[in-house]
Design an enzyme around this catalytic site. Structure first.
Site, PDB file in Angstrom:
ATOM      1  N   LYS A  61     -21.457 -34.826  -4.095  1.00  6.00           N
ATOM      2  CA  LYS A  61     -20.176 -34.427  -3.504  1.00  6.00           C
ATOM      3  C   LYS A  61     -20.429 -33.679  -2.183  1.00  6.00           C
ATOM      4  O   LYS A  61     -21.568 -33.469  -1.799  1.00  6.00           O
ATOM      5  CB  LYS A  61     -19.370 -33.592  -4.496  1.00  6.00           C
TER       6      LYS A  61
HETATM    7  C1  PLP Z   1     -17.646 -36.842  -9.538  1.00  6.50           C
HETATM    8  C2  PLP Z   1     -16.264 -37.111  -9.899  1.00  6.50           C
HETATM    9  C3  PLP Z   1     -15.658 -36.510 -11.015  1.00  6.50           C
HETATM   10  C4  PLP Z   1     -16.406 -35.689 -12.014  1.00  6.50           C
HETATM   11  O1  PLP Z   1     -17.152 -34.633 -11.462  1.00  6.50           O
HETATM   12  P1  PLP Z   1     -18.283 -33.917 -12.329  1.00  6.50           P
HETATM   13  O2  PLP Z   1     -18.478 -32.607 -11.642  1.00  6.50           O
HETATM   14  O3  PLP Z   1     -19.494 -34.804 -12.237  1.00  6.50           O
HETATM   15  O4  PLP Z   1     -17.823 -33.764 -13.716  1.00  6.50           O
HETATM   16  C5  PLP Z   1     -14.315 -36.736 -11.218  1.00  6.50           C
HETATM   17  N1  PLP Z   1     -13.599 -37.539 -10.408  1.00  6.50           N
HETATM   18  C6  PLP Z   1     -14.147 -38.165  -9.354  1.00  6.50           C
HETATM   19  C7  PLP Z   1     -13.306 -39.022  -8.467  1.00  6.50           C
HETATM   20  C8  PLP Z   1     -15.500 -37.982  -9.074  1.00  6.50           C
HETATM   21  O5  PLP Z   1     -16.045 -38.632  -8.037  1.00  6.50           O
END
Ligand code: PLP
Length: 379
Positions: free
Chosen positions: A187
């Site tokens: 992210k």
């Molecule tokens: C990465 C992601 C999540 C989940 O995030 P985590 O921190 O890995 O649980 C949820 N929604 C989207 C669109 C994502 O890309």
């Protein structure tokens, strides 16, 4: 002499500088490892970044989405509307509360939840909308909240890919109902694993802070009560310290992502007619650059295309498969053909490398490879 083989270019990579490593090491040396002063400081910084809204951090956005649903009182018998083209975590979080995910198609250009389809999917059991800001491009927030208000629905924004994104100049998470951010390493900023919720309601933030740590409340006599059945998803201080250092550079990271995305557009515009992502404006935080492959004109499949990139030392990804066609959701009766845009994106999407420490020449290298592969395989 042949040119040296360039290093493998992954499709995502976090930026970890020496100061961040020192900050984490310093936190380890304090022996205060799990939730403590660094969590409080990180939550304060996230709140400041989001216009003073209440912030609470957890161990993942997935846990955050489940907590947000619980905070909204959503459970068995309820329906939550979400896009068919997003990460599996959204549907799983809804299912875990006992509620039912109601999928709707996405818009082919923005890849965000189609709000006309959303309105059509509302039933008397609908309690909340859970849209994803895909790849960091905000939904139309005016239309989203107008719909939610008109129909009396809660909104849990899956902003996993959208920290630092802005809608008409306002940061996602600084207005609206509840927003959920992810700090997974792919992210726009990371705490290794981790997530944050931003709330309009301080009371709901406090309730989530209780549930994330077993539901424990401390009593005046020094003993503990379990106020309600809780989870175990409090963020450790070591992770929060990394998050603080990352947040300090987030604007810089996102600015660099915008420059790299613009370079992709300049190079690839002619090669993917109508199949590049929407450009958005400078409120887009560009977590991913994911064109759709013109598969019907290619003599190799997506796996072949990704392997050809891999052979040139370039990583790529798929974001995402269509949630409703996974085994756990097919058993609820879902089938091919229900959500044509989502299914088309799921078939054709490929995520190309995009992260702040990429050089301009890395984008050129990816584009050269894409052009060469397409030149060979286009019929
Ligand atoms: C990465 C992601 C999540 C989940 O995030 P985590 O921190 O890995 O649980 C949820 N929604 C989207 C669109 C994502 O890309």
């Amino acid at each position: 002499m042949s040119a040296p083989t360039p290093a493998f270019l992954p499709f995502a990579r976090p930026t970890i500088d020496a100061g961040m490593i020192d900050a984490v090491a310093d936190t380890l040396r304090t022996f205060q490892l799990t939730s403590g002063p660094q969590v409080l400081a990180f939550e304060r910084a996230l709140s400041d970044y989001h216009g003073g809204r209440s912030a609470r951090v957890v161990t993942s956005a997935t846990a955050g989405l489940e907590l947000a649903l619980i905070a909204c009182g959503i459970g068995a018998g309820d329906e939550v509307i979400m896009p068919a083209q997003t990460f599996f975590a959204c549907a799983n979080a809804i299912r875990r509360t006992g509620a039912r995910p109601v999928f709707v198609d996405v818009d082919l250009a923005s890849r965000n939840m189609d709000l006309a389809a959303t309105e059509a999917a509302i039933t008397p059991r609908t309690r909340a909308l859970m849209p994803t800001h895909f790849a960091g491009l905000p939904l139309d927030m005016d239309a989203l909240y107008a719909l939610a208000e008109r129909r009396g629905l809660r909104v849990i924004e899956d902003a996993a890919l959208a920290i630092g994104s802005r809608w008409k100049g306002r940061r996602i998470g600084s207005f609206g109902d509840i927003a959920s951010f992810s700090f997974h390493p792919n992210k726009n900023m990371t705490t290794i694993e981790g997530g944050a919720l931003l709330f309009a309601s301080e009371a709901e933030a406090e309730r989530v802070a209780c549930i994330r740590f077993h539901g424990i409340r401390r009593l005046p006599d020094g003993t503990r009560d379990v106020a309600e059945v809780g989870m175990k998803c409090n963020m450790p201080d070591v992770h929060a310290r990394l998050g603080l250092a990352q947040l300090a550079r987030l604007e810089e990271f996102n600015a660099r992502r915008r420059v790299l995305a613009a370079r992709y557009f300049a190079r690839l515009d002619g090669h993917f007619p109508g199949m590049l992502p929407l450009r958005g404006d400078d409120g887009h935080s560009w977590n991913m650059f994911a064109p759709l492959l013109p598969l019907e004109r290619m003599n190799i499949d997506r796996k072949g295309f990704m392997d050809a990139l891999g052979a040139r030392g370039i990583g790529s990804g798929i974001s995402y498969e269509a949630v409703h066609l996974t085994s756990a959701y097919r058993v609820l009766g879902h089938r091919e053909g229900e959500f044509p845009n989502s299914e088309r994106i799921a078939r054709q999407t490929v995520t190309l490398p995009l992260f702040p420490t990429m050089a301009d020449s890395d984008v050129d290298r990816v584009c050269d490879a894409v052009e060469a592969i397409l030149a060979e395989c286009l019929a």
